[in-house]
Motif scaffolding. Structure first.
Motif, PDB file in Angstrom:
ATOM      1  N   ASN A 321       0.881  -1.307   0.062  1.00 59.17           N
ATOM      2  CA  ASN A 321       0.109   0.002   0.261  1.00 59.17           C
ATOM      3  C   ASN A 321       0.760   1.313  -0.117  1.00 59.17           C
ATOM      4  OD1 ASN A 321      -2.415  -1.321   0.111  1.00 59.17           O
ATOM      5  ND2 ASN A 321      -2.581  -1.493   2.303  1.00 59.17           N
ATOM      6  N   GLN A 322       1.915   1.457   0.808  1.00 62.19           N
ATOM      7  CA  GLN A 322       2.968   2.604   0.877  1.00 62.19           C
ATOM      8  C   GLN A 322       3.547   2.574  -0.496  1.00 62.19           C
ATOM      9  OE1 GLN A 322       5.167   3.118   4.449  1.00 62.19           O
ATOM     10  NE2 GLN A 322       3.696   2.138   5.935  1.00 62.19           N
ATOM     11  N   ILE A 323       4.132   1.623  -1.035  1.00 64.52           N
ATOM     12  CA  ILE A 323       4.446   1.492  -2.430  1.00 64.52           C
ATOM     13  C   ILE A 323       3.572   2.251  -3.421  1.00 64.52           C
ATOM     14  CG2 ILE A 323       5.745   0.557  -4.335  1.00 64.52           C
ATOM     15  CD1 ILE A 323       6.938  -1.435  -2.260  1.00 64.52           C
ATOM     16  N   ARG A 324       2.331   1.739  -3.370  1.00 64.06           N
ATOM     17  CA  ARG A 324       1.426   2.182  -4.331  1.00 64.06           C
ATOM     18  C   ARG A 324       1.151   3.658  -4.351  1.00 64.06           C
ATOM     19  NH1 ARG A 324      -1.502  -1.073  -7.181  1.00 64.06           N
ATOM     20  NH2 ARG A 324      -1.054  -2.812  -5.612  1.00 64.06           N
ATOM     21  N   GLU A 325       0.822   4.211  -2.851  1.00 63.78           N
ATOM     22  CA  GLU A 325       0.641   5.431  -2.575  1.00 63.78           C
ATOM     23  C   GLU A 325       1.747   6.569  -3.090  1.00 63.78           C
ATOM     24  OE1 GLU A 325      -0.330   5.521   1.555  1.00 63.78           O
ATOM     25  OE2 GLU A 325      -2.137   4.496   1.522  1.00 63.78           O
ATOM     26  N   THR A 326       2.965   6.127  -2.830  1.00 62.04           N
ATOM     27  CA  THR A 326       4.259   6.726  -2.945  1.00 62.04           C
ATOM     28  C   THR A 326       4.352   7.088  -4.505  1.00 62.04           C
ATOM     29  OG1 THR A 326       5.416   6.083  -1.119  1.00 62.04           O
ATOM     30  CG2 THR A 326       6.513   6.931  -2.845  1.00 62.04           C
ATOM     31  N   ILE A 327       4.097   6.070  -5.408  1.00 66.06           N
ATOM     32  CA  ILE A 327       4.173   6.197  -6.780  1.00 66.06           C
ATOM     33  C   ILE A 327       3.088   6.837  -7.233  1.00 66.06           C
ATOM     34  CG2 ILE A 327       4.057   4.651  -9.158  1.00 66.06           C
ATOM     35  CD1 ILE A 327       5.309   2.491  -7.713  1.00 66.06           C
ATOM     36  N   THR A 328       1.914   6.924  -6.832  1.00 63.70           N
ATOM     37  CA  THR A 328       0.675   7.726  -7.206  1.00 63.70           C
ATOM     38  C   THR A 328       1.059   9.072  -6.789  1.00 63.70           C
ATOM     39  OG1 THR A 328      -0.929   5.870  -6.703  1.00 63.70           O
ATOM     40  CG2 THR A 328      -1.766   8.097  -6.887  1.00 63.70           C
ATOM     41  N   LYS A 329       1.606   9.416  -5.838  1.00 63.32           N
ATOM     42  CA  LYS A 329       2.075  10.934  -5.604  1.00 63.32           C
ATOM     43  C   LYS A 329       3.003  11.508  -6.639  1.00 63.32           C
ATOM     44  CE  LYS A 329       1.318  11.412  -0.712  1.00 63.32           C
ATOM     45  NZ  LYS A 329       0.664  12.654  -0.639  1.00 63.32           N
ATOM     46  N   ALA A 330       3.884  10.776  -7.208  1.00 62.26           N
ATOM     47  CA  ALA A 330       4.787  10.889  -8.382  1.00 62.26           C
ATOM     48  C   ALA A 330       4.140  11.073  -9.567  1.00 62.26           C
ATOM     49  CB  ALA A 330       5.782  10.002  -8.325  1.00 62.26           C
ATOM     50  N   GLN A 331       3.061  10.140  -9.908  1.00 65.26           N
ATOM     51  CA  GLN A 331       2.148  10.331 -10.840  1.00 65.26           C
ATOM     52  C   GLN A 331       1.368  11.596 -11.045  1.00 65.26           C
ATOM     53  OE1 GLN A 331       0.009   6.419 -10.680  1.00 65.26           O
ATOM     54  NE2 GLN A 331       1.149   5.860 -12.615  1.00 65.26           N
ATOM     55  N   GLU A 332       0.881  12.041  -9.960  1.00 67.40           N
ATOM     56  CA  GLU A 332       0.150  13.268 -10.019  1.00 67.40           C
ATOM     57  C   GLU A 332       0.981  14.458 -10.280  1.00 67.40           C
ATOM     58  OE1 GLU A 332      -1.215  13.716  -5.934  1.00 67.40           O
ATOM     59  OE2 GLU A 332      -2.536  11.888  -6.044  1.00 67.40           O
ATOM     60  N   LEU A 333       2.456  14.469 -10.189  1.00 67.27           N
ATOM     61  CA  LEU A 333       3.121  15.522 -10.655  1.00 67.27           C
ATOM     62  C   LEU A 333       3.949  15.204 -11.924  1.00 67.27           C
ATOM     63  CD1 LEU A 333       5.204  16.199  -7.343  1.00 67.27           C
ATOM     64  CD2 LEU A 333       3.203  17.605  -8.199  1.00 67.27           C
ATOM     65  N   GLU A 334       3.485  13.954 -12.359  1.00 65.01           N
ATOM     66  CA  GLU A 334       4.055  13.722 -13.631  1.00 65.01           C
ATOM     67  C   GLU A 334       5.573  13.556 -13.638  1.00 65.01           C
ATOM     68  OE1 GLU A 334       2.528  15.988 -17.101  1.00 65.01           O
ATOM     69  OE2 GLU A 334       0.736  15.012 -17.091  1.00 65.01           O
ATOM     70  N   ALA A 335       6.281  13.236 -12.538  1.00 68.09           N
ATOM     71  CA  ALA A 335       7.317  13.279 -12.312  1.00 68.09           C
ATOM     72  C   ALA A 335       8.098  11.846 -11.981  1.00 68.09           C
ATOM     73  CB  ALA A 335       7.928  13.855 -10.918  1.00 68.09           C
ATOM     74  N   ASP A 336       8.393  11.012 -13.203  1.00 69.57           N
ATOM     75  CA  ASP A 336       9.041   9.762 -12.940  1.00 69.57           C
ATOM     76  C   ASP A 336      10.504   9.589 -12.261  1.00 69.57           C
ATOM     77  OD1 ASP A 336       9.827   7.163 -12.869  1.00 69.57           O
ATOM     78  OD2 ASP A 336       9.839   6.973 -14.936  1.00 69.57           O
TER      79      ASP A 336
END
Length: 389
Positions: A321-336
């Motif tokens: 869950n924490q990994i998924r939430e962290t990647i989602t935050k980066a997706q919101e900024l379009e920052a890979d």
């Protein structure tokens, strides 16, 4: 004859040290802070932290170990040379150990500010940090009781946190340059800030305070190209490093009965990331985590194998869950900032060549698939916890 040759060799060696300079003749710059200018419309405000040789002398007990000099100029090199108007000794950056970038400059765009360090005489292994909610000048201006050298304090605090909890990582400048100029992965830098405003401009007053202002690690700065886009904080900063396998050790509290927690301290984390086309990109994270039970606030029979298996499954779900939430935050900024695009460019270079320019959008809309395999062992002198009467 042999003695005469030896004497000539010694004289030759001594005369060869023509560039030798006494410590009190040079200004050894150990840290540089770079901010937006305050007194001009363009350029930089640069703070140079210089070693104070008198501090290390027998009569230097009343002095500070470093002195900060700040100048503004149109370019970085001009600032370096203009510093000669206030630094009474020849500037040297051969001992440069740290770069701090002010948040305002990072948000405006750092451009090619690091280019000068690649071309100059300084080493390219020193770390780079972002001064969060403040300027680099302010961060370099605090003297602490435990580490009176601000440069050493920042580096030591970051390294200590990386070992103990992993919010911070000291990114060397050559790696920062590689990420800024590379493809498929955006830059991610650790933030530092003052724990509280200085109560006095007199630095010695901070040394006498039982709760002084200190430099603390504060999140991870996410970049889009050369501009700061947002921050990871707390467990999200830690989990971002978990995804990139930059965690040495950390702790995970897992909720149990009565608002209590079981703490798992990790002893080994290995994560692999990749991007699969299904046919649209999907972001895959596979992680293996080893850990020990290091604290129990509620009763659990950790000697019972079935209970330990349940705990491992609970830990796996929490980490996923924490990994998924962290990647989602980066997706919101379009920052890979994790390098999914970089992995895709290696695995499918033809697809990457066709879609590289739209990768930010593809990344932000990609599905996330996380798989965590946890292995937890009991730990300490006790097996099962003691029972309260």
């Amino acid at each position: 004859m042999r003695k005469a040759i030896s004497v000539l060799l010694i004289i030759g060696l001594l005369s060869g040290c023509s560039n030798y300079r006494e410590l009190n003749e040079v200004g050894l710059i150990i840290a540089i802070g770079i901010d937006l200018p305050e007194e001009r419309e363009s350029g930089y405000r640069v703070t140079y932290q210089v070693i104070n040789p008198s501090y290390f002398s027998q009569n230097g007990s009343g002095s500070l170990p470093v002195i900060n000099y700040t100048v503004e100029a149109e370019t970085f090199i001009e600032a370096y040379r203009m510093a000669s108007v206030i630094i009474p000794r020849e500037n040297r950056v051969t001992h440069l150990s740290l770069i701090i970038i002010g948040e305002a400059l990072a948000r405006a765009g750092m451009g090619l500010i690091f280019d000068v360090f690649e071309r100059g005489e300084s080493r390219s292994t020193f770390p780079v940090f972002i001064a969060r909610d403040s300027t680099a000048e302010e961060v370099l201006g605090v003297v602490e009781p435990l580490e009176s050298n601000p440069t050493k304090s920042i580096i030591s605090t970051s390294e200590n946190n990386q070992k103990m909890y992993a919010i911070s990582e000291a990114i060397p400048i050559y790696r920062a340059i590689s990420l800024l100029s590379g493809e498929g992965q955006n830059l991610m830098l650790s933030g530092v800030k003052l724990s509280q405003p200085l109560k006095s401009e007199n630095q010695t007053a901070n040394l006498q305070n039982i709760k002084p202002s200190v430099v603390e690690v504060s999140g991870l700065a996410m970049f889009k190209k050369d501009q700061l886009a947002g921050w990871f904080d707390g467990k999200f900063a830690r989990t971002a490093h978990l995804i990139t396998s930059a965690v040495e050790s950390t702790s995970f509290p897992l909720a149990c009965k009565g608002n209590k927690n079981i703490t798992i301290t990790t002893q080994g984390i290995k994560s692999d990331i990749k991007t699969e086309l299904k046919p649209e990109p999907a972001l895959i994270v596979n992680a293996k985590i080893r850990g020990n039970v290091t604290e129990l606030e509620c009763y659990l029979e950790i000697s019972n194998n079935e209970e330990m298996i349940k705990l491992e499954k609970k830990f796996e779900k929490e980490a996923e869950n924490q990994i998924r939430e962290t990647i989602t935050k980066a997706q919101e900024l379009e920052a890979d900032v994790f390098g999914f695009g970089k992995e895709l460019s290696k695995d499918d270079p033809e697809y990457w060549k066709r879609h590289e320019k739209e990768w930010n959008t593809l990344f932000s809309n990609a599905e996330i698939d996380v798989n965590v395999e946890a292995n937890i062992s009991n730990s300490g002198m006790l097996t099962d916890p003691f029972k309260l009467q």
